[in-house]
Each structure stands twice: as C-alpha cells, then as structure tokens.
Write a protein that holds these residues in place. Structure first.
Motif, PDB file in Angstrom:
ATOM      1  N   HIS A 111       0.816  -1.224   0.000  1.00 34.16           N
ATOM      2  CA  HIS A 111       0.000   0.000   0.000  1.00 34.16           C
ATOM      3  C   HIS A 111       0.843   1.264   0.000  1.00 34.16           C
ATOM      4  N   ASP A 112       2.148   1.139   0.296  1.00 30.15           N
ATOM      5  CA  ASP A 112       3.011   2.330   0.312  1.00 30.15           C
ATOM      6  C   ASP A 112       3.866   2.440  -0.953  1.00 30.15           C
ATOM      7  N   LEU A 113       3.575   1.620  -1.943  1.00 24.78           N
ATOM      8  CA  LEU A 113       4.343   1.670  -3.188  1.00 24.78           C
ATOM      9  C   LEU A 113       3.664   2.636  -4.155  1.00 24.78           C
ATOM     10  N   ASP A 114       4.366   3.711  -4.489  1.00 23.56           N
ATOM     11  CA  ASP A 114       3.760   4.735  -5.336  1.00 23.56           C
ATOM     12  C   ASP A 114       4.825   5.376  -6.229  1.00 23.56           C
ATOM     13  N   ALA A 115       4.972   4.860  -7.441  1.00 23.61           N
ATOM     14  CA  ALA A 115       5.923   5.430  -8.410  1.00 23.61           C
ATOM     15  C   ALA A 115       5.172   6.251  -9.454  1.00 23.61           C
ATOM     16  N   SER A 116       3.988   6.775  -9.058  1.00 24.32           N
ATOM     17  CA  SER A 116       3.235   7.628  -9.979  1.00 24.32           C
ATOM     18  C   SER A 116       3.978   8.971 -10.134  1.00 24.32           C
ATOM     19  N   PRO A 117       3.923   9.652 -11.239  1.00 23.96           N
ATOM     20  CA  PRO A 117       3.091   9.327 -12.398  1.00 23.96           C
ATOM     21  C   PRO A 117       3.747   8.356 -13.392  1.00 23.96           C
ATOM     22  N   LEU A 118       4.908   7.814 -13.044  1.00 23.70           N
ATOM     23  CA  LEU A 118       5.580   6.927 -14.000  1.00 23.70           C
ATOM     24  C   LEU A 118       4.810   5.619 -14.163  1.00 23.70           C
ATOM     25  N   GLU A 123       1.275  -0.048  -8.337  1.00 16.20           N
ATOM     26  CA  GLU A 123       1.831  -1.027  -9.282  1.00 16.20           C
ATOM     27  C   GLU A 123       3.317  -1.238  -9.003  1.00 16.20           C
ATOM     28  N   VAL A 124       3.748  -2.483  -9.055  1.00 23.11           N
ATOM     29  CA  VAL A 124       5.174  -2.777  -8.879  1.00 23.11           C
ATOM     30  C   VAL A 124       5.861  -2.439 -10.203  1.00 23.11           C
ATOM     31  N   PRO A 125       6.746  -1.420 -10.200  1.00 20.55           N
ATOM     32  CA  PRO A 125       7.336  -0.969 -11.456  1.00 20.55           C
ATOM     33  C   PRO A 125       7.955  -2.117 -12.232  1.00 20.55           C
ATOM     34  N   LEU A 126       7.648  -2.129 -13.503  1.00 17.78           N
ATOM     35  CA  LEU A 126       8.177  -3.072 -14.500  1.00 17.78           C
ATOM     36  C   LEU A 126       7.555  -4.470 -14.416  1.00 17.78           C
ATOM     37  N   LEU A 127       6.770  -4.732 -13.377  1.00 18.59           N
ATOM     38  CA  LEU A 127       6.081  -6.025 -13.325  1.00 18.59           C
ATOM     39  C   LEU A 127       4.652  -5.912 -13.860  1.00 18.59           C
ATOM     40  N   GLY A 128       4.115  -4.690 -13.873  1.00 12.13           N
ATOM     41  CA  GLY A 128       2.781  -4.489 -14.442  1.00 12.13           C
ATOM     42  C   GLY A 128       1.656  -5.047 -13.592  1.00 12.13           C
ATOM     43  N   VAL A 129       1.916  -5.332 -12.328  1.00 11.24           N
ATOM     44  CA  VAL A 129       0.851  -5.824 -11.437  1.00 11.24           C
ATOM     45  C   VAL A 129       0.954  -5.061 -10.117  1.00 11.24           C
ATOM     46  N   ASN A 130      -0.160  -5.006  -9.386  1.00  8.00           N
ATOM     47  CA  ASN A 130      -0.084  -4.404  -8.049  1.00  8.00           C
ATOM     48  C   ASN A 130      -0.360  -5.419  -6.945  1.00  8.00           C
TER      49      ASN A 130
END
Ligand code: ADE
Length: 249
Positions: A111-118, A123-130
């Motif tokens: 719930h603390d993962l936030d690489a927005s706006p990228l 979403e887990v960056p580069l995995l395309g899933v959350n």
C-alpha cells in the motif's frame, strides 16, 4: 514418515513470522518433536526440523518489507523449501473485522508503493501488477485450519481476501479511512506479506499469508497490538499451524 496431504507440496515448508512472540511456540514444538538443525545466514536463525509430521524450516523474518524479502530470498536460495507460509498478526481495516479474527490472503499488495506518475499507484514498477496471488491449495488448507482452531476457541471469524503491506505501523482512524478509500477491498494491514508475495513471484514459489487481527489500526493500536502479541499470538499461530500441517480435518 511424512503424511501425504494432497494439497500441500511434498518438500519442506518454510514458515516465517515477523516477531518472536509469533513463533516462539512453534519453535518450542519443533524442538520437542525431533532434533533441530540451526543455520545462521544473514543475521537470521533458520531452524530445520519436523513439525507435526512435516519437514519445516522456521525463521524469524524481522519487521518490514525489506527484512521479510531478505529472509524469504535466503530461505528459497539456501534451503530446499517447496512453499512459504507467513503467519502473524495484522491490523483489521475492513468494517466488521474484530480482534481475534483471522484473515487468509487471497492476494497481497504494497500500500506504500507509489511510483506515480511513471506507473499507476500501487503497481510494482516493471512487473505491471499491483498484487500477488497466493497459492489456492495452501490458502485453502490454512483457512480450514483456522476455522478448526477458531471453533475450538469459540470466538473469532475467518475472512479471506486482500491483505496490504507497508513499512508503516498504522495507528490512526484517518489513516485507516485513507487506506479504505484507496483500497476498498483490503481486509487487513501489516508490514511483510506483500514482500513475501513479490519474492515468491520472482522465484515461482507457492506462498500463503495468514494473519490474526491484533488491533484495529486506530488510535488504540499501539496498546492493543503488544497486548495481543503477548497474550495470544503465539498460541494462535501454533494452534493454526498444527491443524494446517497435520491436515486433521
Ligand atoms: N501489524 C499488526 N497491527 C498492525 C498495524 N496496525 N499496522 C501495521 N502492521 C500491523
């Protein structure tokens, strides 16, 4: 002789918890049953032995996602485990959750993962899933074990659904409301489960997460959490894992 439980993998099961109070009784039961082999790797103590008729490796993971990820990766790389099961306590955030209820994760999310706006929030960056989906056979087995244990206690309900993890001890009603607003299907919040999910996804390893509700993640959480940990967590973990491993349903 290893009992054959069709829904459990054949190899040893790695059992992890974040706090000593969550596994002390499991380690005691393991020592009481057979000789236990201790290996220390990466400042962690890995206990290999037999627990209720099955080979297991029990380890204290530590608190938080990084500690959990280090422990899970070491367990997968250095021990011959066939699945990982994380047990411990969590804050209940969905309406209707009560202290002493049990949640088995169908999926876990950071719930603390936030690489927005990228990338989209969560979403887990580069995995395309959350979210990472837990193993259905393991989770079904844990759910049955929890139901049996709770029936014996005579209190508490079993829930299944989304468990969310972050490097934060959630302890305010405002924070709970914000989590509910952004993740309406989340049942409980803790600090490790989604890290286990991501590590197991990377290594194609089945995993499951079971949490006993110790607090409501509100203004009383800082008192409720240690009290539950001291008075109940170890007994609940031991009782549920015993039903799970011995498959006595
Ligand atoms: N584990 C148990 N209670 C928790 C809470 N309120 N926040 C995060 N992790 C927890």
């Amino acid at each position: 002789m290893q009992p054959t439980l069709p829904e459990l993998p054949a190899g040893p099961i790695g059992i992890l918890a974040a706090m000593p109070g969550e596994i002390v009784a499991l380690l005691g039961a393991m020592r009481a049953q057979r000789a236990v082999d201790l290996k220390i790797i990466g400042q962690r103590e890995f206990y290999s032995g037999e627990l209720f008729g099955r080979r297991c490796v029990v380890v204290l993971a530590g608190i938080g996602k990084v500690a959990a990820a280090i422990t899970a990766t070491t367990l997968l790389q250095s021990f011959d485990v066939a699945a990982l099961v994380f047990v411990g306590v969590a804050g209940g955030i969905a309406h209707g959750m009560a202290v002493g209820d049990v949640v088995v994760a169908d999926a876990v999310l950071q719930h603390d993962l936030d690489a927005s706006p990228l990338f989209p929030r969560f979403e887990v960056p580069l995995l395309g899933v959350n979210r990472f989906t837990s193993s259905a056979p393991l989770s079904n087995g844990l759910a049955r074990a929890a139901e049996r244990f709770l029936a014996g206690v005579g209190a508490g309900r079993l829930h299944r659904g989304l468990i969310i993890s972050g490097d934060q001890f959630v302890h305010s009603a405002n924070h709970v409301r914000a989590l509910r607003d952004s993740l309406p299907d989340a049942l409980a919040v803790e600090m490790e489960g989604a890290a286990i999910g991501q590590v197991c996804d990377a290594f194609a390893m089945p995993f499951a997460v079971l949490r006993i509700i110790s607090d409501a993640a509100d203004g009383d959480a800082a008192q409720d959490f240690p009290r539950f940990l001291e008075e109940h967590a170890s007994r609940y973990s031991l009782g549920i894992v015993k039903h799970f491993l011995s498959g006595d349903d």
